[in-house]
Structures are given as structure tokens and as C-alpha cells.
Write an enzyme that holds these catalytic residues in place. Structure first.
Site, short mmCIF file in Angstrom:
data_model
loop_
_atom_site.label_atom_id
_atom_site.label_comp_id
_atom_site.label_asym_id
_atom_site.label_seq_id
_atom_site.Cartn_x
_atom_site.Cartn_y
_atom_site.Cartn_z
N CYS A 114 0.88 -1.18 0.00
CA CYS A 114 0.00 0.00 0.00
C CYS A 114 0.91 1.22 0.00
O CYS A 114 1.08 1.89 1.02
CB CYS A 114 -0.93 -0.01 1.21
N ALA A 115 1.50 1.50 -1.14
CA ALA A 115 2.67 2.39 -1.21
C ALA A 115 2.34 3.87 -1.21
O ALA A 115 3.21 4.69 -0.92
CB ALA A 115 3.50 2.07 -2.45
N PRO B 33 1.17 7.59 -0.14
CA PRO B 33 1.59 8.50 -1.22
C PRO B 33 3.07 8.42 -1.58
O PRO B 33 3.53 9.17 -2.44
CB PRO B 33 1.25 9.88 -0.65
N GLY B 34 3.85 7.55 -0.93
CA GLY B 34 5.18 7.31 -1.43
C GLY B 34 6.34 7.62 -0.51
O GLY B 34 7.50 7.34 -0.87
N CYS C 76 -0.96 3.57 11.13
CA CYS C 76 -0.82 4.87 11.78
C CYS C 76 -2.01 5.06 12.72
O CYS C 76 -2.74 6.05 12.64
CB CYS C 76 -0.76 5.99 10.74
#
Length: 484
Positions: A296-297, A299-300, A420
Site C-alpha cells: 500500500c505504497a 503517497p510514497g 498509523c
């Protein structure tokens, strides 16, 4: 509570309308010209409310639109973000000053009332300036009648300080402990309950007040030096205590003025997020160590750091992301960081059905979509958007994603599950379900790979739970899983 002093066009400058809403000598120019600072803050609140914008993403565009910088930009940031953080407290106070339910107050007027209340109770703005400028704003954006209503309400608010109001609207009550904390610390009641349960899961439920208070403090900007591209020593600020790649800028630090950030060799990233990448990269694996995947990359940020770490070992990272715009952000982050040397590609895909063979990946990161209740310092609006129904939907998604992550990681490899959020349904319960449902999967101890991070034991043995009030990071949860 305090905030930055208003700048040239703030409460003490030419935007103050300093003689009150009806005083003599008030300029005939419209508030747009006289007070772009408060107009900008009102625009941020509207974008967050109407367009589901994120405060930290909306602010730069609004500041640029109104050509605000320096002290004016700092004032807008504190006014808008502080108002959103303390919305629950301010609504309880406004409800005590208004003779009808807040839901019947026009939304634009309620936005302005919240801004005025924050200036009165949470910033160092003189009462006459906070009231008169808010009244002028409502007169220009709504109507003279609404301006009169605003004037009357804010004068009632100004009769007491924050401590005095809390004594009235949120008196300590042993029979409604959660309700008291919810109003005092401006969190929805259900969020307070889940955060207290999360702390209880690590034997520290009595710290919930400290955690809630930490959520209401704006975080300092944290930078990350991407290995092989930048050295931490070239970044300004103090070294982060736990990540070997980070620094923390002082108050008012501008990452856009840091050459390594501008050049893409460094970035802005919370220390907790850095530690997620560090934990996966440092976890020992047996045998081959070439294929890494971030499921689940978007926003990078973590993908960029992982790609740089992979490149140093001759490994390659594949970033997988469901949403088109987030997949593009991953590719952009990799290009900007020149970390593409460690990035084999970005795949737009549903990672509940990942396009990877069974037992084929050496290192897997699953930073799962979650409620984000561990990042309320940076995303203050999340507390007002998330619901218990959202939590239930996300838990189902997290379990499906973790089952797929277990499928693709090879025996002897490393799988890091992170959220998170400290909420037990999203952390301990998701991991426990995966262990129960999948024979041959076990929980390893992630703590040694992070070095000395004190007071970070998670709710399951060997897991890590970071906290804003203990570590000055987002409340990241980390669990390291292995497959025999």
C-alpha cells in the site's frame, strides 16, 4: 494556549479594524482587501468542511492564492489548524452562548464563530480585534444580520478565558469520564474511548489525557535523508533520537529552503514513518534478499526511503497502490528522490489480490489503510471525519490485506504490518486474527531491529507502539511476522 503573534495584516495590524465593528473611522474597503489573513483561514475551513480537504494540503494553495508568507502565513496556519483541532471544545462553548442548536447555525457563520473563538481563547489576539475582524468577515461573506449575531455571540465568549469556560461546559465528573475528556481535549467521545483502550492495552490507560493533549500540539517538521543520496549531517535541525536518517527542524523551519529537499535527495517524513521503513529493512532474512514490495505504497514517503535502502543492497522495491492518484504520487516521489535506482516499478492494483506469486517476496511492507487516529497532530480534521462504521470497514480491509501479504512473503522472509493508529481493533486484533487463521505464521520480535526506543512495547509481545506524548512521533504500530 498560545499561537504566533499576528503579522502586519493580522489582529494587531491593518487587518484589525481596531475600533470595533461599528466604530467611527472604519475603512469602507471590503474585508477581502483589508484582512486577507482571516479570509484565508476561513477559506481553509470551508475547503476542509465542504471539499473534504486536508488542512496541511489545503494551506499551501490558500496561502499562495492570497500571497501570504512569513508571519502572516504562520498566523493563518495557527488560526486554521488550531481552530480545527479545538473544534469540539469551541462548539461546546458556542453552544452555551447560542439559544439554538449549532446545527441550525449557517455553516459559514459557524466557521467564522469558531475562528473568532480560537482567537479569543487560544491565541494572543486582543478581544476587540478578534471580535471586530470576525464581524467584518461575516458582514462581507454572509450578511449584516449574521454579522450582528456573530458580534453578540463572540462578546459572550469573550467574557471568560478558556479555563473558565471549561469549568462550566466540561466539569470533572467521575460518572462521565469520557465526556469530560472529549470536551476538554476536543476529540469525539468514541475516539477518546478507543485511545484509552489502546493505552490500557500497554498498561498505561492513565496517560490518555497526555496523549489527547499531544494530539492538539502541532508537530515540528521532520526531515529524512535518503541513504545513498544524502547524509543526515547536511540537513538542518536536531538529529532524530530514534531514526538514523532524520532531523527535526526548529519552529518556523522551511523544508522548501533545504537544498537536499529541493533536489529530492531528502524529504519530509515523520520519524515514526521512517522507523517503519527502518524496521523492515533491518529485519534479518534467511537467504536471498532481492525482491521487496510495499503493498500500500501511496503517497510514497516510505516507498522512497525503502527504495533507497534497497538500492544500497542491490535489491529492488515494487510499490503497489490501488488508487491512480496515489500511484502517481509514489512514482513521483521515487523520481524526485532519484531512488528509482531501487524502485523496480509502481503497480496500480488491488492488493487484496496482489499480482505476486505465492512465497515469492523477500520483504513485504503492509502499511495498511487505517483510521489515522495516530496522526491527529498532522491531520486534525481526521478526528471529526472518522466514525465507528469507518473503523469496522477498515478492519475488514486490513485483515484481507494481511492475509494477502502472508501469502506472498516467502518462508524465511520478513513481513512488517504497520498502521498509523494505535486502536486495538486495527493493531493487536488484526495480527492475532492472522496468526490464528494461518498455520505456520508467527510473530517475531521487532524491537531489536529498532535499537533503543524506550517505552514502546506494543499490545502483543514483540510488537512496537509509538506515541505522540512519549516519542513525539505519530502513533505507529509495528508487528514483524514470519512464515515457516
Amino acid at each position: 494556549m498560545s499561537g504566533p503573534r499576528p503579522g502586519r495584516r493580522g489582529a494587531g495590524g491593518r487587518g484589525a479594524g481596531g475600533r470595533g465593528a461599528g466604530g467611527r473611522g472604519r475603512s469602507t474597503r471590503p474585508p477581502r482587501d483589508r484582512d486577507p489573513v482571516r479570509l484565508a483561514a476561513l477559506s481553509v475551513l470551508r475547503a476542509v468542511r465542504v471539499e473534504d480537504g486536508y488542512t496541511n494540503l489545503v494551506l499551501p494553495a490558500v496561502l499562495a492564492q492570497h500571497e501570504l508568507s512569513g508571519r502572516d502565513a504562520a498566523f493563518v496556519t495557527e488560526l486554521a489548524a488550531g481552530t480545527i483541532r479545538r473544534q469540539g471544545t469551541y462548539d461546546a462553548i458556542l453552544a452555551a452562548c447560542i439559544d439554538r442548536p449549532l446545527r441550525k447555525v449557517e455553516s459559514k457563520v459557524l466557521d467564522a464563530l469558531r475562528l473568532g473563538t480560537h482567537q479569543l481563547l487560544g491565541m494572543r489576539v486582543p478581544a476587540h480585534a478578534a471580535i471586530s475582524t470576525t464581524v467584518d468577515l461575516v458582514r462581507a461573506k454572509v450578511s449584516p444580520g449574521a454579522a450582528g449575531f456573530t458580534n453578540a455571540v463572540l462578546r459572550k465568549v469573550s467574557a471568560r478565558d478558556l479555563t473558565g469556560w471549561l469549568a462550566e461546559v466540561a466539569p470533572e465528573d467521575a460518572t462521565d469520564h469520557l465526556g469530560h475528556l472529549a470536551v476538554v481535549h476536543s476529540h469525539p467521545r468514541w475516539v477518546v474511548e478507543r485511545l484509552e483502550q489502546a493505552l490500557d492495552g500497554v498498561g498505561a490507560a492513565e496517560e490518555v489525557g497526555d496523549l489527547l493533549a499531544a494530539d492538539n500540539r502541532a508537530p515540528r517538521v521532520t526531515l529524512v535523508a535518503r541513504p545513498g543520496l544524502a547524509e543526515r549531517d547536511e540537513l538542518p535541525g536536531e538529529p532524530t533520537p530514534y531514526s538514523p536518517f532524520g532531523t527535526v527542524l526548529g519552529t518556523g523551519g522551511d523544508p522548501g529552503a533545504v537544498p537536499a529537499v529541493v533536489q529530492g535527495r531528502a524529504g519530509v517524513q515523520d520519524e515514526g514513518s521512517q522507523l517503519v521503513a527502518v524496521a523492515l529493512a533491518q529485519a534479518p532474512v534467511d537467504g536471498r534478499d532481492e525482491r521487496w514490495v510495499d503493498l500500500c505504497a501511496g503517497p510514497g514517503g516510505k516507498a522512497a526511503l525503502l527504495a533507497a535502502l534497497a538500492a544500497e543492497r542491490g535489491a529492488h522495491l515494487v510499490g503497489a497502490e490501488l488508487h491512480d492518484h496515489r500511484a502517481k504520487l509514489v512514482a513521483r516521489a521515487a523520481r524526485a528522490s532519484k531512488g528509482a535506482v531501487g524502485l523496480a516499478g509502481v503497480v496500480q492494483t488491488d492488493s487484496t489480490h496482489a499480482p505476486f506469486a505465492d512465497d515469492s517476496i523477500d520483504r513485504v511492507l503492509l502499511d495498511a489503510p487505517c483510521t489515522g487516529l495516530g496522526a491527529l497532530r498532522r491531520r486534525p480534521e481526521a478526528r471529526w471525519r472518522r466514525t465507528v462504521a469507518d473503523l469496522e470497514d477498515l478492519v475488514a480491509l486490513q485483515r484481507a490485506l494481511l492475509a494477502e501479504a502472508v501469502r506472498v512473503v516467502r518462508p524465511g522472509g520478513a513481513l512488517l504490518y504497520a498502521t498509523c493508529s494505535p486502536v486495538l481493533e486495527e493493531t493487536a486484533q488484526v495480527v492475532s486474527a492472522a496468526l490464528a487463521d494461518t498455520p505456520g505464521v508467527r510473530l517475531d520480535d521487532v524491537r531489536p531491529v529498532l535499537g533503543e526506543v524506550p517505552d514502546a512495547d506494543g499490545p502483543l509481545p514483540g510488537t512496537v507502539q509509538l506515541w505522540p506524548h512519549r516519542h513525539s512521533t505519530d502513533a505507529m504500530f509495528l508487528a514483524l511476522l514470519r512464515k515457516d
